[in-house]
Motif scaffolding. Sequence first.
Motif, PDB file in Angstrom:
ATOM      1  N   UNK A 353       0.826  -1.197   0.000  1.00  0.00           N
ATOM      2  CA  UNK A 353       0.000   0.000   0.000  1.00  0.00           C
ATOM      3  C   UNK A 353       0.866   1.254   0.000  1.00  0.00           C
ATOM      4  N   UNK A 354       1.939   1.253   0.786  1.00  0.00           N
ATOM      5  CA  UNK A 354       2.810   2.423   0.868  1.00  0.00           C
ATOM      6  C   UNK A 354       3.543   2.685  -0.442  1.00  0.00           C
ATOM      7  N   UNK A 355       3.859   1.629  -1.188  1.00  0.00           N
ATOM      8  CA  UNK A 355       4.630   1.790  -2.417  1.00  0.00           C
ATOM      9  C   UNK A 355       3.774   1.693  -3.677  1.00  0.00           C
ATOM     10  N   UNK A 356       2.484   1.626  -3.518  1.00  0.00           N
ATOM     11  CA  UNK A 356       1.603   1.721  -4.679  1.00  0.00           C
ATOM     12  C   UNK A 356       1.576   0.509  -5.559  1.00  0.00           C
ATOM     13  N   UNK A 357       1.804  -0.666  -4.991  1.00  0.00           N
ATOM     14  CA  UNK A 357       1.660  -1.881  -5.788  1.00  0.00           C
ATOM     15  C   UNK A 357       0.193  -2.028  -6.156  1.00  0.00           C
ATOM     16  N   UNK A 358      -0.106  -2.238  -7.424  1.00  0.00           N
ATOM     17  CA  UNK A 358      -1.489  -2.177  -7.910  1.00  0.00           C
ATOM     18  C   UNK A 358      -2.407  -3.197  -7.246  1.00  0.00           C
ATOM     19  N   UNK A 359      -1.868  -4.358  -6.882  1.00  0.00           N
ATOM     20  CA  UNK A 359      -2.734  -5.369  -6.284  1.00  0.00           C
ATOM     21  C   UNK A 359      -3.225  -4.952  -4.908  1.00  0.00           C
ATOM     22  N   UNK A 360      -2.563  -3.973  -4.281  1.00  0.00           N
ATOM     23  CA  UNK A 360      -2.985  -3.567  -2.952  1.00  0.00           C
ATOM     24  C   UNK A 360      -3.936  -2.385  -2.984  1.00  0.00           C
ATOM     25  N   UNK A 361      -4.172  -1.789  -4.181  1.00  0.00           N
ATOM     26  CA  UNK A 361      -5.088  -0.659  -4.245  1.00  0.00           C
ATOM     27  C   UNK A 361      -6.525  -1.123  -4.050  1.00  0.00           C
ATOM     28  N   UNK A 362      -6.863  -2.279  -4.599  1.00  0.00           N
ATOM     29  CA  UNK A 362      -8.223  -2.787  -4.496  1.00  0.00           C
ATOM     30  C   UNK A 362      -8.369  -3.632  -3.239  1.00  0.00           C
ATOM     31  N   UNK A 363      -9.374  -3.333  -2.436  1.00  0.00           N
ATOM     32  CA  UNK A 363      -9.593  -4.092  -1.218  1.00  0.00           C
ATOM     33  C   UNK A 363     -10.181  -5.445  -1.570  1.00  0.00           C
ATOM     34  N   UNK A 364     -10.107  -6.370  -0.613  1.00  0.00           N
ATOM     35  CA  UNK A 364     -10.654  -7.699  -0.819  1.00  0.00           C
ATOM     36  C   UNK A 364     -12.174  -7.627  -0.776  1.00  0.00           C
ATOM     37  N   UNK A 365     -12.802  -8.005  -1.838  1.00  0.00           N
ATOM     38  CA  UNK A 365     -14.252  -7.968  -1.883  1.00  0.00           C
ATOM     39  C   UNK A 365     -14.724  -8.297  -3.282  1.00  0.00           C
ATOM     40  N   UNK A 366     -15.972  -8.712  -3.390  1.00  0.00           N
ATOM     41  CA  UNK A 366     -16.486  -9.101  -4.692  1.00  0.00           C
ATOM     42  C   UNK A 366     -16.889  -7.892  -5.522  1.00  0.00           C
ATOM     43  N   UNK A 367     -17.375  -6.826  -4.850  1.00  0.00           N
ATOM     44  CA  UNK A 367     -17.863  -5.671  -5.582  1.00  0.00           C
ATOM     45  C   UNK A 367     -17.075  -4.443  -5.105  1.00  0.00           C
ATOM     46  N   UNK A 368     -16.158  -3.997  -5.907  1.00  0.00           N
ATOM     47  CA  UNK A 368     -15.364  -2.819  -5.616  1.00  0.00           C
ATOM     48  C   UNK A 368     -15.541  -1.842  -6.777  1.00  0.00           C
ATOM     49  N   UNK A 369     -15.980  -0.637  -6.480  1.00  0.00           N
ATOM     50  CA  UNK A 369     -16.278   0.323  -7.531  1.00  0.00           C
ATOM     51  C   UNK A 369     -14.997   0.932  -8.082  1.00  0.00           C
ATOM     52  N   UNK A 370     -15.089   1.389  -9.335  1.00  0.00           N
ATOM     53  CA  UNK A 370     -13.940   2.056  -9.948  1.00  0.00           C
ATOM     54  C   UNK A 370     -13.620   3.364  -9.238  1.00  0.00           C
ATOM     55  N   UNK A 371     -14.640   4.022  -8.698  1.00  0.00           N
ATOM     56  CA  UNK A 371     -14.421   5.266  -7.970  1.00  0.00           C
ATOM     57  C   UNK A 371     -13.575   5.026  -6.729  1.00  0.00           C
ATOM     58  N   UNK A 372     -13.787   3.883  -6.067  1.00  0.00           N
ATOM     59  CA  UNK A 372     -12.993   3.562  -4.890  1.00  0.00           C
ATOM     60  C   UNK A 372     -11.534   3.365  -5.262  1.00  0.00           C
ATOM     61  N   UNK A 373     -11.297   2.697  -6.382  1.00  0.00           N
ATOM     62  CA  UNK A 373      -9.928   2.486  -6.824  1.00  0.00           C
ATOM     63  C   UNK A 373      -9.273   3.819  -7.176  1.00  0.00           C
ATOM     64  N   UNK A 374     -10.011   4.705  -7.871  1.00  0.00           N
ATOM     65  CA  UNK A 374      -9.456   6.010  -8.209  1.00  0.00           C
ATOM     66  C   UNK A 374      -9.159   6.817  -6.955  1.00  0.00           C
ATOM     67  N   UNK A 375     -10.028   6.698  -5.965  1.00  0.00           N
ATOM     68  CA  UNK A 375      -9.817   7.439  -4.724  1.00  0.00           C
ATOM     69  C   UNK A 375      -8.550   6.973  -4.018  1.00  0.00           C
ATOM     70  N   UNK A 376      -8.362   5.661  -3.926  1.00  0.00           N
ATOM     71  CA  UNK A 376      -7.165   5.141  -3.281  1.00  0.00           C
ATOM     72  C   UNK A 376      -5.915   5.494  -4.075  1.00  0.00           C
ATOM     73  N   UNK A 377      -6.012   5.441  -5.409  1.00  0.00           N
ATOM     74  CA  UNK A 377      -4.862   5.825  -6.235  1.00  0.00           C
ATOM     75  C   UNK A 377      -4.516   7.296  -6.044  1.00  0.00           C
TER      76      UNK A 377
END
Length: 523
Positions: A353-377
């Motif tokens: 998460x600290x180094x921006x590895x893409x697999x850590x941007x998306x939380x564990x879950x079946x339904x994750x919105x694109x807005x959430x990913x953009x927010x974390x990025x």
Amino acid sequence: MSTSAPQTVSAEGRYSQLKSDRNNAESRAKQCATLTLPTLYKEVSKGKSSSSRTTPYQGTGARCVNSLSARLLLALFPANANFFKLSPDGMDANQLAEQAGIQQGELEMGLAEIERTVINDIETSGMRGRLGLGLKHLVATGNVLMYVPDEGNAKMYPLTRYVVDRDGMGSVLEIITLDSIAPSTLGDELKSSLGLDEKKGGKTDSGPEQDVELYTRIYRDGELWQVYQEVNSNIVPGSQGTYPIDACPWIPLRIPEEDGEDYGAGLIYDYYGDFDALEKLSKAILKGAAAAAKVLWALDENAAIRPKTITEAESGDVLRFKAEQLKAVSQEKFGDFNFVGQHIDKLISRLEMAFGVRTSIQRNGERVTAEEIRYLAQELEDVLGGIYSILAEDLLLPLVRRIMDRLTRAHRLPDLPPGLIKPRIVVGVAALGRGQDMQKIMEWSQAAQTALGPQVFAQYVNPGELMARMGAASDLTMKGLIKSDDQLQQEQQQDTMHQAAIRAAPTIAGAAMAPQGVPSGES
């Protein structure tokens, strides 16, 4: 590069003096590279470099360095946009255009053409790959030296191949690089002047020739950089020269910047505790798993059956003995392994998460919105905003100035008035690029048409100038695309003559059809 007087200070001796100030940085770099990418740290002994042969027990460090360096490369050098913009210094573009006697749109198109030439030189020279390697060094070891020669691709010097001296404000005062060269690549006259005879650097009876150390010293002298090279304490003939203070080919980089420090510590060092704990736990659980995977059986000492009979038995064979006399040896460490594994997962998660590895941007879950990913990025970009500022000042600006200087020397760019046009970096979190300029032009045009109406808007707005500015904002070359005023005037004259010919056609036709000798109107 113009010649200058020979130097009396030994570059090799000065390198040895400054090398002692590099020891702490070397120690940090070696520790961080060992846990991430060991090949980034190379020991130098007698001119030869050798990388660390250790292999980490975990791959998280390598993923963090590769991911962050790739993101930084994409953010600093966008693939479809310029990372800098040329603009007048101390005045707006309209004032400069009036002084030059041209329209502002023509000025912006000319500056945009220069920008494209610089970007094209970076892309075609293969510099992007070298920049990616340099960013890996920066993230892992905190230091790297970039050299942009007068021709060809750039070169990256690792920490162990150069020394740098800075003042209390962080300004570079002196740089010395160390290269290894083969004497056979030099001419006989040059080898003789440098003292590279058969015994001191050439081939010997005992084996192949040995490389010699080439020192390049760059130091600040007023408003110029003085440069010379040295081999065996002898100055290389023709190597003395000067460079402008704002176009030095050698660009030393460090992150983060610290007052009173000549070198940076890198980003890995900030999280060294987590990386070190992850390495040790990964090593322990790997060895424990290997021990647990070993299959051992305990046979009761009073059992009548022989151990060899059990080990040689095939699947499906029937053996005569009590089953409770044979038990599998188990470490019964599942609970301990599970606890260590959970802690390793937590370490990996927060490091990625600290180094921006893409697999850590998306939380564990079946339904994750694109807005959430953009927010974390966006959160990750905000965290790296300071790094953007440092690299924009220490890397991008010197790089643009250096490339513009070498392209001007090669007559591929026009000579710009000194101090009048300066590059401005337009990458980062809050930077304004040409895409935003285009958006502003479109918003203003729509608002003006709504307020004034299309007819009044067309009456007051110069369409050619508007299209020129839109083309410059879109980073497109407008040569030959927009008609000039002379072309428009010529076409207007042709249209006027054509319309006049159409109006006069009935009169000319009537005169031609009238009977000869009979006045018009008489029967």
